[in-house]
Design an enzyme around this catalytic site. Structure first.
Site, mmCIF file in Angstrom:
data_model
loop_
_atom_site.group_PDB
_atom_site.id
_atom_site.type_symbol
_atom_site.label_atom_id
_atom_site.label_comp_id
_atom_site.label_asym_id
_atom_site.label_seq_id
_atom_site.Cartn_x
_atom_site.Cartn_y
_atom_site.Cartn_z
ATOM 1 N N HIS A 29 0.839 -1.206 0.000
ATOM 2 C CA HIS A 29 0.000 0.000 0.000
ATOM 3 C C HIS A 29 0.877 1.261 0.000
ATOM 4 O O HIS A 29 0.644 2.192 -0.765
ATOM 5 C CB HIS A 29 -0.864 0.068 1.263
ATOM 6 C CG HIS A 29 -1.932 -0.980 1.375
ATOM 7 N ND1 HIS A 29 -2.059 -1.791 2.472
ATOM 8 C CD2 HIS A 29 -2.948 -1.332 0.544
ATOM 9 C CE1 HIS A 29 -3.098 -2.594 2.321
ATOM 10 N NE2 HIS A 29 -3.656 -2.346 1.150
ATOM 11 N N LYS A 54 -17.133 -7.474 6.977
ATOM 12 C CA LYS A 54 -15.767 -7.750 7.436
ATOM 13 C C LYS A 54 -15.560 -7.142 8.806
ATOM 14 O O LYS A 54 -15.821 -5.955 9.002
ATOM 15 C CB LYS A 54 -14.766 -7.120 6.452
ATOM 16 C CG LYS A 54 -13.862 -8.122 5.794
ATOM 17 C CD LYS A 54 -12.625 -7.543 5.144
ATOM 18 C CE LYS A 54 -12.771 -6.492 4.081
ATOM 19 N NZ LYS A 54 -11.562 -6.216 3.329
ATOM 20 N N ARG A 103 -2.554 -5.949 -8.227
ATOM 21 C CA ARG A 103 -1.551 -6.998 -8.083
ATOM 22 C C ARG A 103 -1.764 -8.022 -9.198
ATOM 23 O O ARG A 103 -1.700 -7.693 -10.355
ATOM 24 C CB ARG A 103 -1.653 -7.632 -6.689
ATOM 25 C CG ARG A 103 -1.127 -6.740 -5.599
ATOM 26 C CD ARG A 103 -1.589 -7.173 -4.244
ATOM 27 N NE ARG A 103 -3.048 -7.063 -4.144
ATOM 28 C CZ ARG A 103 -3.752 -7.279 -3.057
ATOM 29 N NH1 ARG A 103 -3.140 -7.648 -1.961
ATOM 30 N NH2 ARG A 103 -5.058 -7.131 -3.052
ATOM 31 N N SER A 141 -2.921 -7.672 3.081
ATOM 32 C CA SER A 141 -3.157 -7.517 4.524
ATOM 33 C C SER A 141 -3.484 -8.871 5.141
ATOM 34 O O SER A 141 -3.022 -9.191 6.240
ATOM 35 C CB SER A 141 -4.308 -6.545 4.779
ATOM 36 O OG SER A 141 -3.988 -5.283 4.270
HETATM 37 P P1 ADP Z 1 -9.957 -3.075 -0.013
HETATM 38 O O1 ADP Z 1 -10.283 -3.060 1.434
HETATM 39 O O2 ADP Z 1 -10.667 -2.032 -0.832
HETATM 40 O O3 ADP Z 1 -9.923 -4.432 -0.666
HETATM 41 P P2 ADP Z 1 -7.187 -2.760 0.668
HETATM 42 O O4 ADP Z 1 -7.138 -1.887 1.877
HETATM 43 O O5 ADP Z 1 -6.840 -4.199 0.866
HETATM 44 O O6 ADP Z 1 -8.506 -2.558 -0.137
HETATM 45 O O7 ADP Z 1 -6.232 -2.158 -0.446
HETATM 46 C C1 ADP Z 1 -6.426 -0.877 -0.998
HETATM 47 C C2 ADP Z 1 -5.835 -0.828 -2.391
HETATM 48 O O8 ADP Z 1 -4.470 -1.202 -2.360
HETATM 49 C C3 ADP Z 1 -6.501 -1.791 -3.383
HETATM 50 O O9 ADP Z 1 -6.543 -1.155 -4.634
HETATM 51 C C4 ADP Z 1 -5.573 -2.969 -3.427
HETATM 52 O O10 ADP Z 1 -5.663 -3.673 -4.658
HETATM 53 C C5 ADP Z 1 -4.243 -2.256 -3.283
HETATM 54 N N1 ADP Z 1 -3.203 -3.116 -2.749
HETATM 55 C C6 ADP Z 1 -3.272 -3.957 -1.710
HETATM 56 N N2 ADP Z 1 -2.099 -4.590 -1.506
HETATM 57 C C7 ADP Z 1 -1.260 -4.137 -2.481
HETATM 58 C C8 ADP Z 1 0.096 -4.431 -2.847
HETATM 59 N N3 ADP Z 1 0.821 -5.325 -2.186
HETATM 60 N N4 ADP Z 1 0.628 -3.768 -3.889
HETATM 61 C C9 ADP Z 1 -0.113 -2.876 -4.585
HETATM 62 N N5 ADP Z 1 -1.387 -2.563 -4.309
HETATM 63 C C10 ADP Z 1 -1.956 -3.190 -3.276
#
Ligand code: ADP
Length: 172
Positions: A29, A54, A103, A141
């Site tokens: 992130h 969630k 990803r 995460s």
């Molecule tokens: P959500 O709760 O909307 O699924 P997340 O908090 O998990 O989103 O992630 C927010 C954004 O960051 C999303 O666009 C997700 O695809 C992206 N993201 C999560 N992990 C990574 C990573 N390792 N590399 C690049 N982008 C990521």
């Protein structure tokens, strides 16, 4: 600690919103946020208070504090919690774009749906996708939580505040 929901303000330049649940924020992130930051005059990292269907592992205050510590050196990055539709919240900040990270192919299907739905709800807002850096393309995460649950090393996978929080939880 600063308010979890700073009042949205309007500025003359271009604002983008980087929405997510960040439960917790990972180095993937942070990489996307840091790469997106120079493309806009202001980047609002918008943390969903209570994602639907969630239960979060970390509270909204913790998730925001982790992000603020990791991004403290970036003046034009704001971290704020929200609990409305993303597009509605983006309008409040006068955002012209949403930024999402992509990803593997598995992200695409969900992002495709959300991208079109958000476009329908806010035709004036574009979603911009940044490809995950190769070293973080496997990082999520939920993966981090799995590693932490079994006491694995989190170095380089999460900002130090997150690693500390997991260590404290394990110790207590
Ligand atoms: P959500 O709760 O909307 O699924 P997340 O908090 O998990 O989103 O992630 C927010 C954004 O960051 C999303 O666009 C997700 O695809 C992206 N993201 C999560 N992990 C990574 C990573 N390792 N590399 C690049 N982008 C990521």
């Amino acid at each position: 600690m600063r308010d979890t929901e700073p009042e949205p303000t309007l500025i003359p330049g271009r604002t983008a919103l980087c929405p997510g649940s960040y439960d917790p924020v990972t180095s993937g992130h942070i990489d996307v946020i840091r790469r997106a930051a120079p493309l806009f005059d202001r980047l609002v990292v918008a943390v969903v208070r209570q994602p639907r269907h969630k239960q979060t592992t970390f509270s909204i205050e913790e998730r925001i504090a982790f992000l603020r510590e990791a991004l403290a050196d970036l003046d034009h990055v704001v971290v704020a919690g929200f609990s409305t539709l993303v597009v509605e919240y983006a309008h409040k900040w006068g955002a012209v774009a949403l930024v999402r990270g992509l990803r593997a192919v598995s992200d695409y299907e969900w992002e495709f749906q959300m991208g079109h739905l958000n476009k329908r709800l806010g035709p004036d807002i574009e979603t911009v996708y940044l490809m995950a850096s190769p070293q973080y393309s496997f990082l999520s995460s939920s993966g981090v939580k799995e590693i932490a649950a079994f006491g694995g090393a989190l170095d380089e996978l999460v900002p130090s505040a997150v690693a500390r929080a997991f260590a404290e939880r394990t110790a207590s």
